[in-house]
Scaffold this active site. Structure first.
Site, PDB file in Angstrom:
ATOM      1  N   GLY A 204       0.783  -1.232   0.000  1.00 29.17           N
ATOM      2  CA  GLY A 204       0.000   0.000   0.000  1.00 29.17           C
ATOM      3  C   GLY A 204       0.811   1.277   0.000  1.00 29.17           C
ATOM      4  N   GLU A 422       2.753 -36.927   0.392  1.00 30.48           N
ATOM      5  CA  GLU A 422       2.135 -35.835   1.159  1.00 30.48           C
ATOM      6  C   GLU A 422       1.885 -36.244   2.609  1.00 30.48           C
ATOM      7  OE1 GLU A 422       2.171 -33.063  -0.267  1.00 30.48           O
ATOM      8  OE2 GLU A 422       2.639 -33.930  -2.215  1.00 30.48           O
TER       9      GLU A 422
END
Length: 659
Positions: A204, A422
């Site tokens: 920002g 996994e």
């Protein structure tokens, strides 16, 4: 719009006039040439009494035959002409010659050409944006490319900036000064001439600069650092001068330079020494900001995420003397940012911004804006009128793990090997100390990864302990070790290539940068190469013996944690099988299912299983590919001292693991 229409009408009117003038000119010439009569033939026709009347205008003779045809001829100065005409009963009329000035004659003869030149100049000005020297024209190299927003055009205020309270407080007095400068001047105080905003991309910085101008209601000039630099030496310096002249004419105002490192890089650094054009541009900027001529009322705000490469002269007092750090928002800041972006979308009653903020550590303001947009797209895709919490979960999974590749078909053997891989990551990550909790495990291919294991921290982390880093090393090797334990050493796949790359990078940084080696101690053996483009480079002052010791320490770290992960998976072989079977059945399991499995309970069904369109028969994936280099982002994260960025992806059987 109305002005453009009038301009087009005027252009086509001028073009029509030019064409008509040219056409009439040539048509008149054609008519005159077709009826022109030689003088000798004219006298012969007069003697034959074939001419009924003539009109004499200077040297030009226009006449009519007895049959009514017209003709034109020219009198060469025959003194007996009038006698011949009267003797042959020709009716004669005379008119004085038309008197025109030389300038008028020249204008009439050149009028078509002048019109053509005028049209050409008009078109060139329209295409060039202001003529030869105007902005955008062929001679406009030295003109500034800065765009100005007036106080009426800029509606952004500090209320639109969320998640950067400290930065807003830093720039608050700049707004106060622009509104009431006498408050500071009466006490002899001067507002900083330059403010440098430093922070990661998407936090920002540009929005904050725009909000300062909108809050103070002053003109706002915006330009990118790359807009100054051209191939011609001196052009950038000229643009800097022109930009500050425009700013002084509209003071008080704000100049915002985005990505200032493109022009403000340290002089004489990098390969090949300096760059004449860039250095001249930088020199001119230094003079304009704090030279002999003052620039009262002009505040320069710049943004960069590479403050370390800027020239020291830019950062001294009198120039960019104030640095404002605009970092990644914390959980409270993320909640505020989400509320700002959620104003634009219709939300269901089950939306909890605080819960979403807790599940998005490391997200920047731009990431959160993208999250809200993706959630709205998911809702629209499902023909929903409100955005629900489920849509935000889907959007978060897409951002963190990638898009599901449902069209990719993978064999049953490959799916099971991916499930073991996994599961190995998840089990080791669950057991080792100080590791981030396992959030989700999936064997659904996403992006370029064939499997995914996600970790989400319970709170924002700003530093990492040696124990936590070693736990990451162990979990990174969990997938490869699971394949080896189940299928044997000869069946290990290339799916762990990125795991190995990231583990090696963490181990090397622990030894050479972070001082976490007992034998080598807290010394820096490797440093960033700020001037080049090769990332990091080994320090040339390190001896051969130290280099050998560094390699030995890295190997010890890897071996120790590799063995620890192996022991964990051997001790939890039952959980490894159960988690693999759950992945084969559901394809994706969540944190609650993982907890059930690790506590010896049935896995159960995922929360959204009833709403899911996916089942094991639709599962995807094809042939594994070797680990690809799209994961440079994660390596950079590790090099930056693990500063909270948490979206690193493995390929192959790879997985994003959020550390």
């Amino acid at each position: 719009m109305k002005n453009d229409m009038l301009k087009n009408v005027l252009i086509w009117t001028v073009v029509a006039m030019v064409l008509m003038s040219v056409f009439n000119h040539f048509s008149t010439q054609g008519q005159n040439s077709s009826s022109r009569l030689d003088y000798s033939d004219f006298i012969e026709q007069v003697h034959l009494q074939q001419v009924s009347k003539v009109s004499i205008e200077g040297q030009t003779i226009r006449g009519v035959y007895t049959n009514g045809d017209a003709f034109t001829t020219y009198n060469p100065g025959d003194p007996g002409l009038m006698g011949d005409l009267l003797d042959n009963h020709v009716k004669v009329s005379a008119q004085p010659p038309e008197q025109q000035s030389v300038l008028m004659q020249i204008f009439i003869s050149w009028f078509p050409m002048l019109l053509l030149i005028g049209v050409w100049i008009f078109f060139m000005r329209s295409m060039g944006g202001g003529g030869m020297g105007g902005k955008g024209g062929p001679m406009s190299f030295g003109k500034s490319k800065a765009r100005m927003l007036t106080d009426d055009q800029n509606k952004v205020t500090l209320d639109d900036v969320a998640g950067a309270d400290e930065a807003k407080q830093e720039v608050g007095e700049i707004v106060d000064f622009l509104k009431d400068p006498t408050k500071y001047q009466n006490l002899g105080g001067n507002i900083p001439r330059g403010v440098l905003m430093v922070g990661p991309p998407g936090t920002g910085k540009t929005l904050l600069a725009k909000a300062i101008a909108g809050e103070a209601k002053v003109p706002f000039f915006t330009i990118s650092g790359s807009d100054f630099v051209e191939m011609f030496v001196g052009v950038g310096a000229s643009r800097v001068r022109d930009m500050f002249e425009q700013a002084k004419a509209h003071s008080p105002c704000i100049i915002f330079i985005d990505e200032i490192d493109a022009v403000g890089r340290s002089r004489g650094s990098g390969m090949g020494g300096g760059n004449d054009e860039r250095e001249q541009t930088l020199n001119q900027m230094l003079v304009e900001m704090d030279g002999f001529e003052g620039n009262e009322g002009v505040i320069v705000i710049a943004a960069t995420n590479r403050a370390d490469v800027l020239d020291p002269a830019l950062l001294r007092p009198g120039r960019f003397e104030r640095q404002v750090s605009v970092g990644l928002p914390d959980i409270r800041g993320r909640e505020q940012i989400l509320k700002v972006h959620m104003r634009k979308v219709p939300l269901a009653d089950d939306i909890e911004p605080s819960a979403i903020a807790r599940g998005t550590p490391g997200f920047s303001g731009a990431d959160l804006a993208n999250l809200v947009n993706e959630a709205a797209l998911f809702a629209a895709r499902n023909n929903q009128k409100l955005v629900t919490q489920k849509h935000f979960e889907q959007a978060k999974d897409k951002i963190l793990m990638g898009v599901e590749r449902k069209s990719m078909v993978m064999s049953e053997k490959e799916r099971r090997m991916t499930a073991y891989h996994e599961s190995g990551h998840a089990i080791v990550g669950w057991v080792v100390p100080e590791h981030d909790p396992v959030y989700k495990v999936s064997i659904m291919p996403r992006g370029r990864a064939l499997g995914v294991t996600m970790y989400l921290p319970e709170e924002d982390s700003y530093s990492y302990s040696k124990r936590k880093l070693e736990s990451q090393l162990s979990s990174l090797y969990g997938g490869r070790i699971a394949e080896e334990l189940i299928y044997g050493p000869d069946s290990v796949t290339t799916g762990a290539s990125n795991d190995i790359e990231r583990a090696t990078s963490i181990a090397r940084n622990m030894v050479t940068k972070w001082g976490l080696s007992d034998s080598l101690g807290p010394l820096m053996y490797e440093e960033e190469d700020k001037g080049g483009f090769m990332g990091t480079s080994r320090n040339a002052n390190v001896s051969g013996e130290i280099s050998k010791e560094i390699d030995h320490e890295i190997r010890n770290l890897i071996d120790r944690n590799y063995q620890r992960a192996t022991d964990i998976l051997k001790d939890h072989s039952k959980e490894l099988e159960e988690m693999t079977e759950a992945l084969m059945k559901y394809e994706t399991i969540d944190a609650q299912q993982i907890k059930n499995i690790m506590e010896g309970l049935p896995a159960g069904e995922p929360k959204d299983w009833q709403d899911s369109d996916d089942n094991s028969s639709n599962s995807s994936s094809g042939t594994e590919v070797e680990s690809q280099s799209e994961t440079e982002k994660e390596a950079d994260m590790v090099k930056d001292d693990l500063s909270g960025e948490n979206s690193d992806k493995d390929n192959e059987n790879g997985e994003p693991k959020l550390h």
